[in-house]
Design an enzyme around this catalytic site. Structure first.
Site, PDB file in Angstrom:
ATOM      1  N   ASP A  61      -1.559  -9.593   4.643  1.00 19.38           N
ATOM      2  CA  ASP A  61      -0.302  -9.839   5.618  1.00 19.38           C
ATOM      3  C   ASP A  61      -0.230 -11.030   6.336  1.00 19.38           C
ATOM      4  O   ASP A  61      -0.943 -11.673   6.854  1.00 19.38           O
ATOM      5  CB  ASP A  61      -0.131  -8.457   6.355  1.00 19.38           C
ATOM      6  CG  ASP A  61       1.308  -8.246   7.014  1.00 19.38           C
ATOM      7  OD1 ASP A  61       2.041  -8.153   6.194  1.00 19.38           O
ATOM      8  OD2 ASP A  61       1.160  -8.406   8.135  1.00 19.38           O
ATOM      9  N   ASP A  71      -4.038  -3.615   1.828  1.00 22.48           N
ATOM     10  CA  ASP A  71      -3.184  -4.347   2.960  1.00 22.48           C
ATOM     11  C   ASP A  71      -4.026  -4.920   3.813  1.00 22.48           C
ATOM     12  O   ASP A  71      -4.747  -3.946   4.580  1.00 22.48           O
ATOM     13  CB  ASP A  71      -1.896  -3.867   3.416  1.00 22.48           C
ATOM     14  CG  ASP A  71      -0.759  -4.483   3.077  1.00 22.48           C
ATOM     15  OD1 ASP A  71      -0.720  -5.537   3.625  1.00 22.48           O
ATOM     16  OD2 ASP A  71       0.116  -3.925   2.336  1.00 22.48           O
ATOM     17  N   HIS A 113       8.028  -3.673  -0.727  1.00 32.54           N
ATOM     18  CA  HIS A 113       8.310  -2.821   0.517  1.00 32.54           C
ATOM     19  C   HIS A 113       9.327  -3.400   1.434  1.00 32.54           C
ATOM     20  O   HIS A 113       9.969  -2.754   2.189  1.00 32.54           O
ATOM     21  CB  HIS A 113       7.116  -2.237   1.153  1.00 32.54           C
ATOM     22  CG  HIS A 113       6.526  -3.294   1.904  1.00 32.54           C
ATOM     23  ND1 HIS A 113       5.842  -4.119   1.097  1.00 32.54           N
ATOM     24  CD2 HIS A 113       6.398  -3.556   3.164  1.00 32.54           C
ATOM     25  CE1 HIS A 113       5.133  -5.223   2.022  1.00 32.54           C
ATOM     26  NE2 HIS A 113       5.436  -4.730   3.323  1.00 32.54           N
ATOM     27  N   ASP A 114       9.460  -4.555   1.406  1.00 33.25           N
ATOM     28  CA  ASP A 114      10.370  -5.288   2.465  1.00 33.25           C
ATOM     29  C   ASP A 114      11.634  -5.737   1.762  1.00 33.25           C
ATOM     30  O   ASP A 114      12.473  -6.567   2.596  1.00 33.25           O
ATOM     31  CB  ASP A 114       9.666  -6.533   2.985  1.00 33.25           C
ATOM     32  CG  ASP A 114       8.600  -6.291   4.013  1.00 33.25           C
ATOM     33  OD1 ASP A 114       8.652  -5.345   4.617  1.00 33.25           O
ATOM     34  OD2 ASP A 114       7.619  -7.010   4.246  1.00 33.25           O
ATOM     35  N   GLU A 125       0.736 -13.004   1.814  1.00 29.91           N
ATOM     36  CA  GLU A 125       2.150 -13.120   2.150  1.00 29.91           C
ATOM     37  C   GLU A 125       2.510 -14.360   2.937  1.00 29.91           C
ATOM     38  O   GLU A 125       2.031 -14.678   3.887  1.00 29.91           O
ATOM     39  CB  GLU A 125       2.637 -11.923   2.977  1.00 29.91           C
ATOM     40  CG  GLU A 125       4.083 -11.753   3.363  1.00 29.91           C
ATOM     41  CD  GLU A 125       4.289 -10.968   4.377  1.00 29.91           C
ATOM     42  OE1 GLU A 125       5.376 -10.374   4.242  1.00 29.91           O
ATOM     43  OE2 GLU A 125       3.317 -10.300   5.119  1.00 29.91           O
TER      44      GLU A 125
END
Length: 590
Positions: A214, A107, A348-349, A273
């Site tokens: 990210d 990440d 994960h979100d 993202e």
């Protein structure tokens, strides 16, 4: 003369045909009995992932961090959060992947840091500090009565304002997320160079193969710093995505990132993202290969299905044509271009896909998980799985109290909304129901490895950092390995093998949707010049009739029910009866 198909495949960037697997370190595997997952725990499961068919492991933030937002608040890019391990452990993980022909990406979190990062400590120390301009600082505004106001009325992702008052220097700093996560100032070239050196080159030099980037479209804020329009009269702070997403210099910054860093490391993979960007033409600007910005992006329409208009955690009823339209939109947006796309429905979100798109009732959850596996493995783009998706993990039980939720976004949302509802019992029950359906916590429960205590995630006497799902003895890796191909895990493995064998049509073919307004079934095709694939999916708990596309020479290849082949032998013509949550795939010319 080389076979044209072979030449085409070998000329593709390696990441186009890859199957990627996201690991959330805290919840994957604990190796030392402290109740928290760690890097050695990941290393211990590399062969499991290799056997599944995974090509790329994406590790969510494992950097040094105060853990306000589970590691997305980084205090040192060049160190590892001690409970997770050390830099040497990360080097061992990289080596373990490479020895098995796998790759590893990290990440890249560079919109913001932790307020405990040395850069920010210097920045807030005084207005004349050399690093003052490494973050976004603004003076206050004042109301007519003299009340001090923040520079804008923007709302942060975690509720409340995006501005935090700093008494020491008499200014506000910007934080799109938690107040402990100040935004870096990308307008400053010195800041950018430090980011490139510390967050990127440090790890690329150790052998990582790329990054999941990210909040990739938030680095360039609009210079006016104007108020957002009032769309939620209950609060002073308002959603302000148009003021910080896809800003005027964002593409310039990404080109520079490639030119200054990535171009010097071969062909690293970057997946951005990209929220708040629903226009395919705008998305294509990020992934156009000739412009060298990002390899691909996560476009969030598919995981926004069921989210409320006023807030993502306010559940909204939806119908199947909405999901089908999203799939078609992002399957087709790169046609005729040099862009690329992703295939995913968990991370994960997000809540668990079985609970979100199908049914997690006992009689339906296995069928539902296989249905989604069949769909995803048939779509064009780089395929991403999230840990536990391959065994059909499901959402937090509705019986769990709100105190079991750990995520900062979930907790802050509940507190803010409960206060506005004046703790009304009916409203609180509705809030709890919304979080059970949509909270990020759903993805963060410990991985379910076996039926022993704490699902084999940890042998800590105190248990794991977050409660294990009540159904871990029914849904776990060990049990599904014993069950073989009939399990969700076995089916995922089989579908990944099929996807790789027929990558030209399954991972790269052109998408065709059929009867897209049907609210019960999803029928689509994939085609190349020589091959055709038909996929039929029943998204209901009742039998449904579907018609196969009129592709010549279709033969049954795989079904989500174990006896699907026997059922096919009794079928005639193009009509098929699909059982609850059943999917089948047919091929021609493959």
């Amino acid at each position: 003369m080389a076979n044209p198909t072979t030449a085409t495949i070998t000329s593709r960037p390696w990441w186009k045909d890859a199957v990627c697997y996201q690991i959330y370190p805290a919840s994957f595997k604990d190796s030392n009995g402290d109740g928290l997952g760690d890097i050695p725990g990941i290393v211990s499961k590399i062969d499991y992932l290799k056997n599944l068919g995974v090509d790329v492991i994406w590790v969510s933030p494992m950097y040094e961090s105060p853990q306000v937002d589970m590691g997305y608040d980084i205090s040192n890019y060049e160190k590892v959060y001690p409970p997770y391990g050390t830099v040497k452990d990360m080097e061992d993980l990289i080596e373990a992947c490479h020895k098995r022909g796998m790759k590893l990406i990290l990440d890249l979190v560079v919109n913001h840091t932790s307020d405990q990062h040395p850069w920010f400590k210097e920045s807030r120390s005084s207005k004349d500090n050399p690093k003052r301009d490494w973050y976004v600082w603004k003076p206050p505004r004042y109301a007519e009565d003299g009340t001090r106001l923040p520079p804008t009325n923007w709302r942060s992702y975690f509720s409340g304002p995006t501005w935090e008052w700093d008494e020491h220097t008499g200014e506000y700093y910007l934080h799109l997320f938690a107040k402990e996560m100040p935004d870096l100032n990308w307008e400053n070239p010195e800041t950018r160079r430090a980011i490139y050196d510390s967050a990127m080159k440090f790890w690329l030099d150790k052998g990582v193969d790329g990054f999941r980037v990210d909040t990739v479209n938030m680095y360039s804020k609009r210079p006016e710093y104007a108020d957002a329009p009032v769309v939620d009269p209950l609060f002073y702070e308002q959603p302000a995505y148009s003021h910080w997403a896809n800003g005027p210099r964002i593409h310039e910054f990404l080109r520079e990132m490639n030119r200054e860093v990535l171009d010097h490391y071969g062909q690293p993979m970057t997946v951005g993202e990209l929220p708040h960007t629903p226009d395919p033409k705008q998305v294509l600007e990020y992934v156009c290969a000739s412009d060298r910005q990002l390899s691909m992006v996560f476009q969030f329409d598919i995981v926004n299905v069921g989210e409320g208009r006023e807030h993502k955690f306010v559940f909204r009823e939806w119908k199947l044509p909405e999901l089908k339209g999203v799939v078609e939109k992002w399957q087709r947006f790169v046609e005729g271009t040099d862009g690329w796309t992703t295939v995913f429905c968990e991370n994960h979100d997000q809540p668990r896909s079985v609970s979100r798109y199908c049914s997690d009732l006992p009689a339906a959850r296995t069928c539902s998980a296989k249905l989604l596996a069949l769909m995803l493995c048939s779509l064009t783009g780089t395929l991403f799985l999230y840990q536990g998706q391959e065994i059909g993990m499901i959402n937090i039980p509705s019986s769990w109290n709100i105190d079991e939720y750990r995520d900062i976004e979930s907790v802050n949302f509940y507190k803010a909304m409960a206060a506005k509802a004046d703790n009304d019992a009916a409203q609180l029950e509705r809030l709890h129901d919304c979080l059970q359906k949509l909270a990020r916590d759903n993805a963060r429960l410990p991985m379910q490895w076996d039926g022993s205590a704490h699902a084999g995630f940890t042998d800590s006497e105190k248990g794991p950092w977050m409660r294990v799902h009540d159904l871990y003895q029914e849904i776990n890796v060990e049990k599904q390995i014993r069950e073989g191909e009939g399990s969700v895990l076995g089916f995922w493995k089989r579908m990944i093998q099929l996807r790789k064998k027929h990558a030209d049509v399954l991972a790269h073919g052109t998408f065709e949707g059929f009867e897209m307004e049907d609210e019960r079934t999803f029928v689509f095709g994939k085609r190349t010049e020589d091959a055709r694939v038909a996929v039929v999916l029943n998204f209901t708990g009742e039998e449904q009739e579907v018609r196969l596309p009129e592709y010549e020479g279709l033969r049954f290849e795989v079904g989500s029910y174990e006896d699907a082949k026997e059922e096919e032998e009794r079928a005639e013509g193009r009509l098929r009866r699909l059982r609850p949550w059943e999917g089948r795939l047919y091929m021609a010319g493959c």
